[in-house]
Structures are given as C-alpha cells and as structure tokens.
Design an enzyme around this catalytic site. Sequence first.
Site, short mmCIF file in Angstrom:
data_model
loop_
_atom_site.label_atom_id
_atom_site.label_comp_id
_atom_site.label_asym_id
_atom_site.label_seq_id
_atom_site.Cartn_x
_atom_site.Cartn_y
_atom_site.Cartn_z
CB CYS A 98 -6.98 3.10 0.78
SG CYS A 98 -5.85 4.35 1.35
CD GLU A 99 -8.24 1.15 7.74
OE1 GLU A 99 -9.43 0.81 7.82
OE2 GLU A 99 -7.35 0.68 8.49
CG HIS A 100 -3.72 3.58 5.58
ND1 HIS A 100 -3.31 2.41 4.98
CD2 HIS A 100 -3.95 3.27 6.87
CE1 HIS A 100 -3.28 1.45 5.87
NE2 HIS A 100 -3.66 1.94 7.02
CG HIS A 101 -3.20 7.59 1.61
ND1 HIS A 101 -2.76 6.28 1.68
CD2 HIS A 101 -2.13 8.35 1.97
CE1 HIS A 101 -1.49 6.26 2.06
NE2 HIS A 101 -1.09 7.49 2.24
CD GLN A 139 -5.98 -6.10 -2.06
OE1 GLN A 139 -5.50 -5.05 -2.45
NE2 GLN A 139 -5.75 -7.25 -2.66
CG HIS A 167 -4.25 -0.31 -2.96
ND1 HIS A 167 -4.83 -0.22 -1.72
CD2 HIS A 167 -4.32 -1.62 -3.31
CE1 HIS A 167 -5.24 -1.42 -1.33
NE2 HIS A 167 -4.93 -2.29 -2.28
CB CYS A 169 -2.95 5.64 -1.65
SG CYS A 169 -2.79 3.93 -1.13
N1 LIG Z 1 -1.45 -3.39 3.98
C1 LIG Z 1 -2.13 -2.42 3.34
N2 LIG Z 1 -1.58 -1.22 3.21
C2 LIG Z 1 -2.28 -0.28 2.55
C3 LIG Z 1 -3.54 -0.49 2.00
N3 LIG Z 1 -3.95 0.65 1.40
C4 LIG Z 1 -2.95 1.54 1.58
N4 LIG Z 1 -1.93 0.98 2.27
C5 LIG Z 1 -0.64 1.51 2.72
O1 LIG Z 1 -0.78 2.19 3.92
C6 LIG Z 1 0.48 2.75 4.19
C7 LIG Z 1 0.35 4.00 5.05
O2 LIG Z 1 1.68 4.34 5.37
P1 LIG Z 1 2.11 5.69 6.10
O3 LIG Z 1 3.60 5.73 6.17
O4 LIG Z 1 1.35 5.81 7.38
O5 LIG Z 1 1.53 6.82 5.14
P2 LIG Z 1 2.26 7.62 3.96
O6 LIG Z 1 3.36 8.48 4.53
O7 LIG Z 1 1.20 8.35 3.20
O8 LIG Z 1 2.92 6.46 3.09
P3 LIG Z 1 3.34 6.39 1.54
O9 LIG Z 1 2.16 5.87 0.77
O10 LIG Z 1 4.49 5.44 1.52
O11 LIG Z 1 3.71 7.78 1.10
C8 LIG Z 1 1.13 2.96 2.84
O12 LIG Z 1 2.25 2.10 2.77
C9 LIG Z 1 0.05 2.48 1.85
O13 LIG Z 1 0.59 1.87 0.68
C10 LIG Z 1 -4.10 -1.80 2.16
O14 LIG Z 1 -5.20 -2.09 1.72
N5 LIG Z 1 -3.36 -2.71 2.83
ZN LIG Z 2 -3.88 4.44 0.85
#
Ligand SMILES: Nc1nc2c(ncn2[C@@H]2O[C@H](COP(=O)(O)OP(=O)(O)OP(=O)(O)O)[C@@H](O)[C@H]2O)c(=O)[nH]1
Ligand SMILES: [Zn+2]
Length: 207
Positions: A98-101, A139, A167, A169
């Site tokens: 996942c590109e966010h975490h 995704q 996921h 994360c």
């Molecule tokens: N739409 C989508 N969201 C994703 C995917 N993988 C991870 N995420 C979401 O990316 C979001 C990033 O949110 P942020 O608020 O920036 O980060 P965060 O504070 O770590 O968020 P939390 O996971 O809620 O603790 C989270 O809601 C994750 O669940 C994906 O493949 N698609």
């Molecule tokens: Zn993530």
Amino acid sequence: MAIDTRILITKEFPNLVDLNKKNNQAHRFMEGVKDLIELCGDDPNRDGLQETPYRVFKAFLEYTEGYREDPKMHLEKTFDVDHQELVLVKNIEFHSVCEHHFAPFFGVAHVGYIPNEKITGLSKIARMVEGFAKRFQVQERLTTQISEAIEEVLEPIGTMVVIEAKHMCMCGRGIKKTSASTTTSSVRGVFADQSDARAEFLSLLHR
Ligand SMILES: Nc1nc2c(ncn2[C@@H]2O[C@H](COP(=O)(O)OP(=O)(O)OP(=O)(O)O)[C@@H](O)[C@H]2O)c(=O)[nH]1
Ligand SMILES: [Zn+2]
C-alpha cells in the site's frame, strides 16, 4: 563481523550498483534503513540487525519489480481465435504494497474479457497482474490498470476485473479490523453497458 553488503548487492544486482560510487542508490537505501532502525530505538550494529538493511533493500527490489517492466507487454503475444465468449481467469493471487503505509495488501484478482479476435495466453494475464501489483499501489488503481491493459492490447468486446484483498494497514495497525476485506471492480465495454454481461461474470465467479 559486519558483511560488506555493497559487495553482495553488486553480485546480485550488477545493473543497480556501481561499487566505485560510494553514494550509489543501494548504499543510500541501506543507510536510510540504518537510520530507521536507530530512530525506532534499536541498534543497527547488533548481531541480528547487521544484515537487515541489505535484506530490506533486496525485499523492496522484489516488492517494486513491476516498475522495471511494462506489464502490458505480457499480453502482446496474441492468437487469432474465433471465440466471442467470456474468458475468466479466477483467483490470481497477488501481493502488493500500500502506497500510504508501505504495508502489504494481498488477495486475488479475477480477470475476465470477451475477445474480439485476439486472445492471449492465460498465464500472461497473471504475469500482467503481478507487474502492476509489484509497485506502490492502491487497490482501485491496481484494478483499473489491469482492465485498461486488457482493453489497450487485446481490444476486446469488454473487460471486467474484480479484486478482493486484505490490507495489513487496516489489520495490524490503525483501526485494527482484522476481518475487513475490500472488493473493487473495473468494467469496460459490454460489461459497462450491459447488466447481463456483468451477471454472467458474477455467476461464473461464484460457481
Ligand atoms: N482507497 C484506498 N485506501 C487505502 C488503500 N490502502 C490503504 N488505504 C487507506 O489510506 C488511508 C490513509 O489515510 P490517512 O488518514 O492519510 O493515514 P492514517 O492516519 O495512517 O490513517 P488510518 O489508517 O485511518 O490510521 C487509510 O484510510 C487507509 O485505510 C487502498 O488501496 N485504497
Ligand atoms: Zn495502507
């Protein structure tokens, strides 16, 4: 004794590493991992962690190998076959990041298309899925890239892709919902226009 990770990497990835350049990409990556270990509160020089920067570097090369190919290419070897009916490859397992975490997400892709003269090898569809999965992803984009690749190369009557994934994360951190899974779909051509076509895909999928 500390191993010279630069020498190991040079053997395995000669194109990425130039040992004559002290500040090469692999070296910078591994220095970053050492900093990360320290910032998290551990000692990068203790026995169990000494080779970790090298392992993490190798692992990330593997997680991201899709950047070093054009996944569409796998579809380009086609055969002319008169079969204008659904071809559905189910349960193509994939692992992505996942590109966010930078946490893993993994699951299965179901890829269907109705050919218009051109068909491709079934394994090539799985290879293409791998190529898009082995990148920093969300995704939804993964799902769309797969359907668009089929559209572009095979020019079919329609394409439908469904991905089901978990996921990490959302499981191991954050909201910690270990049972939650996510389903995404992407439909093109006849699957976008006709509910019958989508129904056929779904009925074969759930068989
Ligand atoms: N739409 C989508 N969201 C994703 C995917 N993988 C991870 N995420 C979401 O990316 C979001 C990033 O949110 P942020 O608020 O920036 O980060 P965060 O504070 O770590 O968020 P939390 O996971 O809620 O603790 C989270 O809601 C994750 O669940 C994906 O493949 N698609
Ligand atoms: Zn993530």
